[in-house]
Design an enzyme around this catalytic site. Structure first.
Site, PDB file in Angstrom:
ATOM      1  N   ASP A   9       1.441  -1.455  -0.136  1.00 32.95           N
ATOM      2  CA  ASP A   9       0.049   0.307  -0.205  1.00 32.95           C
ATOM      3  C   ASP A   9       0.919   0.990   0.091  1.00 32.95           C
ATOM      4  O   ASP A   9       1.855   1.057   0.622  1.00 32.95           O
ATOM      5  CB  ASP A   9      -0.573  -0.170   1.370  1.00 32.95           C
ATOM      6  CG  ASP A   9      -1.667   1.347   1.577  1.00 32.95           C
ATOM      7  OD1 ASP A   9      -2.610   1.569   0.487  1.00 32.95           O
ATOM      8  OD2 ASP A   9      -1.159   2.205   2.178  1.00 32.95           O
ATOM      9  N   ASP A  11      -0.223   5.236   0.700  1.00 35.13           N
ATOM     10  CA  ASP A  11      -0.552   6.286   1.652  1.00 35.13           C
ATOM     11  C   ASP A  11       0.246   5.247   3.190  1.00 35.13           C
ATOM     12  O   ASP A  11      -0.937   4.050   3.984  1.00 35.13           O
ATOM     13  CB  ASP A  11      -1.459   6.795   1.419  1.00 35.13           C
ATOM     14  CG  ASP A  11      -2.338   7.570   2.741  1.00 35.13           C
ATOM     15  OD1 ASP A  11      -1.938   8.696   2.776  1.00 35.13           O
ATOM     16  OD2 ASP A  11      -3.112   6.955   2.968  1.00 35.13           O
ATOM     17  N   GLY A  46      -7.530   4.221   3.025  1.00 34.14           N
ATOM     18  CA  GLY A  46      -7.269   3.485   2.404  1.00 34.14           C
ATOM     19  C   GLY A  46      -8.553   2.957   0.921  1.00 34.14           C
ATOM     20  O   GLY A  46      -9.203   2.242   0.757  1.00 34.14           O
ATOM     21  N   ARG A  49     -11.575   8.019  -2.465  1.00 31.35           N
ATOM     22  CA  ARG A  49     -11.673  10.149  -2.653  1.00 31.35           C
ATOM     23  C   ARG A  49     -13.057   9.731  -2.463  1.00 31.35           C
ATOM     24  O   ARG A  49     -13.977  10.633  -1.214  1.00 31.35           O
ATOM     25  CB  ARG A  49     -11.348  10.391  -3.599  1.00 31.35           C
ATOM     26  CG  ARG A  49     -11.212  12.081  -3.665  1.00 31.35           C
ATOM     27  CD  ARG A  49     -10.507  12.981  -4.782  1.00 31.35           C
ATOM     28  NE  ARG A  49      -9.039  12.199  -4.914  1.00 31.35           N
ATOM     29  CZ  ARG A  49      -9.090  12.579  -6.468  1.00 31.35           C
ATOM     30  NH1 ARG A  49      -9.826  13.338  -7.234  1.00 31.35           N
ATOM     31  NH2 ARG A  49      -7.634  12.121  -6.534  1.00 31.35           N
ATOM     32  N   SER A 116      -5.516   5.501  -4.251  1.00 29.20           N
ATOM     33  CA  SER A 116      -5.213   6.631  -4.705  1.00 29.20           C
ATOM     34  C   SER A 116      -4.968   6.677  -6.438  1.00 29.20           C
ATOM     35  O   SER A 116      -4.317   6.118  -7.361  1.00 29.20           O
ATOM     36  CB  SER A 116      -4.469   7.061  -4.071  1.00 29.20           C
ATOM     37  OG  SER A 116      -3.824   8.433  -4.358  1.00 29.20           O
ATOM     38  N   ASN A 118      -3.362   9.694  -7.572  1.00 32.61           N
ATOM     39  CA  ASN A 118      -2.468  10.332  -6.829  1.00 32.61           C
ATOM     40  C   ASN A 118      -0.740   8.986  -7.252  1.00 32.61           C
ATOM     41  O   ASN A 118       0.017  10.536  -6.671  1.00 32.61           O
ATOM     42  CB  ASN A 118      -2.324  11.856  -6.382  1.00 32.61           C
ATOM     43  CG  ASN A 118      -3.723  12.646  -6.492  1.00 32.61           C
ATOM     44  OD1 ASN A 118      -3.638  12.982  -7.524  1.00 32.61           O
ATOM     45  ND2 ASN A 118      -4.049  12.244  -5.566  1.00 32.61           N
ATOM     46  N   ASP A 170      -1.562   0.032   6.128  1.00 29.61           N
ATOM     47  CA  ASP A 170      -1.934   0.264   7.169  1.00 29.61           C
ATOM     48  C   ASP A 170      -3.678   0.544   6.794  1.00 29.61           C
ATOM     49  O   ASP A 170      -3.770   1.073   8.222  1.00 29.61           O
ATOM     50  CB  ASP A 170      -1.691   1.832   7.202  1.00 29.61           C
ATOM     51  CG  ASP A 170      -2.028   3.358   6.806  1.00 29.61           C
ATOM     52  OD1 ASP A 170      -2.475   2.479   5.171  1.00 29.61           O
ATOM     53  OD2 ASP A 170      -2.539   3.575   6.965  1.00 29.61           O
TER      54      ASP A 170
HETATM   55  P1  B16 Z   1      -6.848  10.378  -3.641  1.00 27.42           P
HETATM   56  P2  B16 Z   1      -3.464   3.791  -0.254  1.00 27.42           P
HETATM   57  C1  B16 Z   1      -5.018   6.165  -0.501  1.00 27.42           C
HETATM   58  O1  B16 Z   1      -4.163   5.356  -0.901  1.00 27.42           O
HETATM   59  C2  B16 Z   1      -5.255   6.631   0.724  1.00 27.42           C
HETATM   60  O2  B16 Z   1      -5.002   6.054   2.372  1.00 27.42           O
HETATM   61  C3  B16 Z   1      -6.840   7.192   1.509  1.00 27.42           C
HETATM   62  O3  B16 Z   1      -6.925   8.041   2.306  1.00 27.42           O
HETATM   63  C4  B16 Z   1      -7.083   7.891   0.240  1.00 27.42           C
HETATM   64  O4  B16 Z   1      -8.506   8.441   0.531  1.00 27.42           O
HETATM   65  C5  B16 Z   1      -7.643   7.052  -1.095  1.00 27.42           C
HETATM   66  O5  B16 Z   1      -5.974   6.552  -1.165  1.00 27.42           O
HETATM   67  C6  B16 Z   1      -7.790   7.713  -2.547  1.00 27.42           C
HETATM   68  O6  B16 Z   1      -6.473   9.452  -2.512  1.00 27.42           O
HETATM   69  O7  B16 Z   1      -7.823  10.754  -3.858  1.00 27.42           O
HETATM   70  O8  B16 Z   1      -5.529  10.312  -4.160  1.00 27.42           O
HETATM   71  O9  B16 Z   1      -7.436   9.520  -5.240  1.00 27.42           O
HETATM   72  O10 B16 Z   1      -3.073   3.897   1.358  1.00 27.42           O
HETATM   73  O11 B16 Z   1      -4.365   2.617  -0.785  1.00 27.42           O
HETATM   74  O12 B16 Z   1      -2.514   4.149  -1.121  1.00 27.42           O
HETATM   75 MG    MG Z   2      -2.941   3.254   3.290  1.00 25.98          MG
END
Ligand code: B16
Ligand code: MG
Length: 211
Positions: A9, A11, A46, A49, A116, A118, A170
């Site tokens: 993962d 973030d 996880g 958005r 994400s 991003n 996480d």
């Molecule tokens: P984005 P991961 C997740 O990343 C984040 O933990 C989560 O808080 C967020 O809403 C999601 O990505 C979407 O992110 O807005 O940048 O598309 O933990 O799966 O790496």
């Molecule tokens: Mg995460």
């Protein structure tokens, strides 16, 4: 060797962009006079958005149209992406970097499995743009964690079966996703307390004791 690959993962595991998500959502919640704290923030780990937005809006007595929700999510993302501009390779901890190098040295394939949209920008900011064998993220999935799609895609990109991959997470939603896809998992932080976790770890370097 039990595992041929490790799927990380992003973030909250490879980096601490979770603090930027928190700041960007907090600003929106404050503007809308909605209560938001670290505990609610933990439910967003996880999660996609738009699903994150829905969770925060549970704290409001008014309803929001789809157009309003789209606008709020876009504004939050703009704030978040601006904060990502502050990141650089210096934000990658030496523990994470050294562990990745050692795992790779053991012949394991390394991949990203992140919700994400991003993710590629974050990897670029961290100087890891071409480091992973495969990147599966919010841009190639239709269903977010706890659906296993993001990890199944990563395994498919690697051409390795799920039972030969270890997922590192996480988020409780991520541990559930791993289990739903037939993967073993290592959980850090919040996720280490999940009933579905295969290995609870207290730091990233502990991965070296598992594989
Ligand atoms: P984005 P991961 C997740 O990343 C984040 O933990 C989560 O808080 C967020 O809403 C999601 O990505 C979407 O992110 O807005 O940048 O598309 O933990 O799966 O790496
Ligand atoms: Mg995460």
């Amino acid at each position: 060797m039990k595992y041929q690959a490790v799927i990380f993962d992003l973030d909250g595991v490879i980096c601490h962009t979770d603090k930027y998500h928190y700041l960007a959502w907090k600003q929106m919640a404050d503007d809308l006079d909605i209560y938001f704290d670290e505990e609610i923030n933990n439910r967003l780990r996880g999660v996609s958005r738009m699903e994150s937005l829905e969770i925060i809006l549970e704290g409001s007595s008014r309803t929001f149209s789809d157009a309003e929700k789209e606008k709020l999510a876009a504004e939050k993302n703009e704030r978040y992406v601006n904060l990502l501009g502050e990141m650089s390779a210096a934000d990658l901890s030496s523990e994470v970097w050294e562990t990745l190098e050692q795992l790779r040295g053991k012949g394991l394939k390394l991949a990203i499995g992140s919700s994400s949209r991003n993710a590629k920008l974050i990897l670029e900011r961290l100087g890891l743009k071409d480091y992973f064998e495969a990147v599966s993220d919010g841009t190639n999935i239709a269903k977010s964690k706890p659906n296993p799609e993001v990890f199944l895609k990563a395994a498919e990109f690697l051409h390795i079966e799920p039972d030969k991959c270890l997922v590192v997470e996480d988020a409780r939603a991520g541990i559930e996703a791993a289990k739903n896809g037939g993967f073993d998992s290592a959980g850090m932080g919040e996720a280490s307390a999940s009933k579905d976790v295969t290995y609870a770890i207290s730091s990233f370097g502990d991965l070296l004791k598992i594989v």
